[in-house]
Design an enzyme around this catalytic site. Structure first.
Site, mmCIF file in Angstrom:
data_model
loop_
_atom_site.group_PDB
_atom_site.id
_atom_site.type_symbol
_atom_site.label_atom_id
_atom_site.label_comp_id
_atom_site.label_asym_id
_atom_site.label_seq_id
_atom_site.Cartn_x
_atom_site.Cartn_y
_atom_site.Cartn_z
ATOM 1 N N LYS A 88 24.120 85.050 67.909
ATOM 2 C CA LYS A 88 24.966 84.992 66.702
ATOM 3 C C LYS A 88 24.736 83.854 65.747
ATOM 4 C CE LYS A 88 29.210 83.363 65.758
ATOM 5 N NZ LYS A 88 29.191 83.202 64.515
ATOM 6 N N GLU B 64 25.264 71.950 73.179
ATOM 7 C CA GLU B 64 24.899 70.916 72.194
ATOM 8 C C GLU B 64 25.587 70.680 71.290
ATOM 9 O OE1 GLU B 64 22.177 69.311 73.041
ATOM 10 O OE2 GLU B 64 21.212 70.647 74.590
ATOM 11 N N CYS C 63 23.156 66.807 63.212
ATOM 12 C CA CYS C 63 23.755 66.293 64.390
ATOM 13 C C CYS C 63 23.209 64.836 64.748
ATOM 14 C CB CYS C 63 23.786 67.157 65.667
ATOM 15 S SG CYS C 63 22.143 67.661 66.048
ATOM 16 N N GLU D 88 33.234 62.384 64.244
ATOM 17 C CA GLU D 88 31.962 62.854 63.569
ATOM 18 C C GLU D 88 32.634 63.110 62.246
ATOM 19 O OE1 GLU D 88 30.527 66.738 64.872
ATOM 20 O OE2 GLU D 88 28.656 65.755 64.808
HETATM 21 P P1 NAD Z 1 31.184 75.292 65.183
HETATM 22 O O1 NAD Z 1 31.533 75.016 66.381
HETATM 23 O O2 NAD Z 1 32.430 75.507 64.214
HETATM 24 O O3 NAD Z 1 30.399 76.776 65.151
HETATM 25 C C1 NAD Z 1 29.150 76.881 65.866
HETATM 26 C C2 NAD Z 1 29.054 78.288 65.950
HETATM 27 O O4 NAD Z 1 30.097 78.616 67.119
HETATM 28 C C3 NAD Z 1 29.168 79.360 64.935
HETATM 29 O O5 NAD Z 1 28.273 80.327 65.130
HETATM 30 C C4 NAD Z 1 30.406 79.577 65.226
HETATM 31 O O6 NAD Z 1 30.851 80.975 64.437
HETATM 32 C C5 NAD Z 1 30.701 79.835 66.487
HETATM 33 N N1 NAD Z 1 31.987 80.008 67.143
HETATM 34 C C6 NAD Z 1 33.055 79.372 66.666
HETATM 35 N N2 NAD Z 1 34.364 79.586 67.341
HETATM 36 C C7 NAD Z 1 33.924 80.323 68.559
HETATM 37 C C8 NAD Z 1 34.274 80.695 69.741
HETATM 38 N N3 NAD Z 1 35.628 80.727 70.164
HETATM 39 N N4 NAD Z 1 33.561 81.425 70.701
HETATM 40 C C9 NAD Z 1 31.980 81.496 70.601
HETATM 41 N N5 NAD Z 1 31.448 80.966 69.496
HETATM 42 C C10 NAD Z 1 32.207 80.530 68.350
HETATM 43 O O7 NAD Z 1 30.309 74.368 64.406
HETATM 44 P P2 NAD Z 1 29.876 74.256 62.989
HETATM 45 O O8 NAD Z 1 30.618 73.475 62.076
HETATM 46 O O9 NAD Z 1 28.814 75.523 62.737
HETATM 47 O O10 NAD Z 1 28.353 73.115 63.181
HETATM 48 C C11 NAD Z 1 28.496 71.958 63.123
HETATM 49 C C12 NAD Z 1 28.803 71.014 64.449
HETATM 50 O O11 NAD Z 1 27.509 71.425 65.267
HETATM 51 C C13 NAD Z 1 28.600 69.598 64.233
HETATM 52 O O12 NAD Z 1 29.682 69.105 65.344
HETATM 53 C C14 NAD Z 1 27.474 69.072 65.079
HETATM 54 O O13 NAD Z 1 27.152 67.890 65.352
HETATM 55 C C15 NAD Z 1 27.209 70.168 66.007
HETATM 56 N N6 NAD Z 1 25.581 70.113 65.930
HETATM 57 C C16 NAD Z 1 25.029 69.858 67.250
HETATM 58 C C17 NAD Z 1 23.883 69.800 67.424
HETATM 59 C C18 NAD Z 1 23.029 69.552 68.720
HETATM 60 O O14 NAD Z 1 21.801 69.676 69.014
HETATM 61 N N7 NAD Z 1 23.862 68.704 69.523
HETATM 62 C C19 NAD Z 1 22.923 70.397 66.262
HETATM 63 C C20 NAD Z 1 23.534 70.729 65.361
HETATM 64 C C21 NAD Z 1 24.714 70.633 65.155
#
Ligand code: NAD
Length: 480
Positions: free
Chosen positions: A173, A248, A282, A384
């Site tokens: 997804k 991650e 990130c 963050e």
């Molecule tokens: P998010 O957690 O809101 O969403 C990430 C994904 O999870 C999306 O596809 C979302 O639809 C899905 N999701 C949301 N709720 C869910 C649930 N209950 N069950 C399963 N999936 C669910 O994050 P975002 O706003 O898309 O991305 C930003 C965040 O990602 C920041 O915190 C950033 O630091 C982090 N990030 C981390 C890395 C890393 O490698 N550590 C890399 C890029 C981004």
């Protein structure tokens, strides 16, 4: 108006319930596409297709699986320009960034893991005259991959490619905020001849599709990249089902600049590590600590660089700063700017929304923002923000800066600028960060482990680590 579709069992299909979500272009604020608002029924179909495809896929020699992955890499390279345009339109990032970083890296992910699986060896432990012990690494089975919006195709493929290389079948997804390139990838997988059901891409929201993937009993592992709060929720759901988890998560990365550094290089790279992708990586270094003797000079040169950053239509070649990903995210970042004022920070640059003209009049643009005078333990320096906002803080000793650098719940990445080799190693070892860069930033070698300590995550991606994640070791002992 574009209509995206799910990729299920080798075909592009509409969502079972027929519902769609609007997809907004961040640079204009206008809806330009609709994406499937899928649900648990679509996830169930995807899992059934993946389970049916699994026996043949895992039985294929790694070399043959790899050949298909390399073919997908070639198709991504062929379509680089169209994919870069799509990524920029969907995410708001400058097309120049998508063209040089996001899309080439997505191709590299497939090319790298397409061949890496052939070099993945298992261990033998020989006990002279007693027993031969060897380890077999079986593919886990059907796995779930869930990715965020900031580096859409780059992070999506960083999970999918190793899972497929290891012999798993995937239900994936992408973020509902940036689904475009994942949709285009579906068509490339069909063209490459990837067998039906091996990869399934289900579009929709986190609660609608992500949750159904995490809860599905036939999915053996979840590889997730996203926010720490979402990671916590996923862990709570998956742990009692004994699923393997790779998380991650977020970061609040320190960028530590010692007085003996190559200052022009530190300034140049710090501009990138602060504001690349509008600070929505990130790995961006949002807390800049500068040793006091060069604090004023660094600040002056950094601010000259910030003032020179061009904010503009992401589609134009000269734009260095595009739009933030959504109105909601822009408001969140503006909230942190207001908080920085409340917490006593001094604004040195930016601090407000930028109004462009013409096509981008409704876009979510924000001026690169710099504050100083904020305590290391204030909320702005602890939470963050994930936008183009950084803080500058002078420091006097190595002990002091290490305490501040390590003094958050996060531990993803850190950068050190110094010409002193001993100090570089000493400070690197003392940092609670999964990734440390010395005199560089965002340098990646796909063989190295990638991931964070503390609340920045669990497990590591990259290289052989991720192939271990997507496989189940089995020990076999033969008496001699
Ligand atoms: P998010 O957690 O809101 O969403 C990430 C994904 O999870 C999306 O596809 C979302 O639809 C899905 N999701 C949301 N709720 C869910 C649930 N209950 N069950 C399963 N999936 C669910 O994050 P975002 O706003 O898309 O991305 C930003 C965040 O990602 C920041 O915190 C950033 O630091 C982090 N990030 C981390 C890395 C890393 O490698 N550590 C890399 C890029 C981004």
């Amino acid at each position: 108006m574009l209509h995206f579709q799910n990729y299920l069992n080798g075909r592009l299909v509409p969502p079972t319930a027929g519902r769609y979500l609007p997809n907004v272009e961040p640079a204009t604020g206008q809806v330009y596409a609709h994406i499937p608002d899928s649900d648990a029924a679509d996830v169930a179909r995807a899992v059934a297709a993946a389970e049916a495809a699994l026996p043949a896929w895992r039985a294929l020699p790694a070399e043959e699986r790899g050949r298909l992955l390399v073919r997908i890499a070639e198709l991504i390279e062929r379509d680089l320009e169209a994919l870069a345009q799509a990524e920029s339109q969907d995410n708001g990032k400058p097309v120049s960034l998508a063209r040089t970083v996001d899309i080439p890296r997505a191709a590299s992910n497939f090319a790298f893991f397409g061949t890496a699986a052939q070099h993945f060896a298992s261990e033998t432990h020989f006990q002279e005259g007693v027993a031969l012990n060897y380890t077999v690494r079986h593919p886990l089975g059907v796995v779930g991959c869930i990715s965020p919006w900031n580096l859409p195709l780059y992070l999506f493929t960083w999970k999918i490619a190793p899972a497929l290389a290891a012999g798993c079948c995937v239900v994936a997804k992408p973020s509902e905020i940036t689904p475009y390139t994942a949709f285009l990838l579906s068509a490339l997988c069909i063209e490459a001849g990837l067998p039906a059901g091996v990869l399934n891409i289900v579009h929709g929201t986190g609660p609608g599709v992500g949750q159904a993937i995490v809860e599905h009993p036939a999915i053996k592992a979840i590889s997730f990249t996203g926010g720490t709060k979402t990671g916590e929720h996923i862990a709570r759901t998956a742990a009692p089902m004994f699923k393997k988890l790779s998380l991650e998560l977020g970061g609040k990365n320190p960028n530590i600049i010692f007085a003996d550094c190559d200052l022009p290089e530190a300034v140049r790279t710090s501009l990138r590590s602060s504001f690349a992708n509008q600070g929505q990586i990130c790995l961006c270094g949002s807390r800049i600590f500068v040793e006091r003797p060069i604090y004023e000079q660094f600040k002056a040169e950094f601010l000259v660089g910030v003032a020179a950053l061009t904010i503009g239509d992401p589609q134009l070649a000269g734009s260095q700063q595009g739009a933030l990903v959504s109105e909601a995210h822009l408001q969140k970042v503006l909230g942190y700017i207001a908080l920085a004022h409340e917490e006593g920070g001094t604004l040195l640059a930016g601090g407000q929304r930028v109004q462009l003209e013409g096509r981008c009049a409704g876009g979510y643009f924000l001026a690169p923002t710099v504050f100083e005078g904020l305590a290391p333990d204030c909320r702005v320096n602890q939470e963050e923000i994930f936008g183009p906002v950084v803080t500058l803080t002078p420091f006097d000793t190595e002990e002091e800066v290490l305490a501040w650098a390590n003094g958050t719940q996060y531990g993803l990445a850190a950068t050190i600028w110094t010409r002193n080799l001993n100090r570089a190693h000493r400070v690197a070892h003392a940092l609670h960060s999964g990734i440390v860069w010395v005199n560089t930033w965002l340098h990646r070698d796909l063989r190295t482990p990638f991931g964070g300590m503390k609340n920045s995550g669990v497990g590591r991606e990259g290289g052989l680590e991720v192939l271990r994640f997507f496989t189940e070791p089995q020990s076999i002992t033969v008496k001699l």
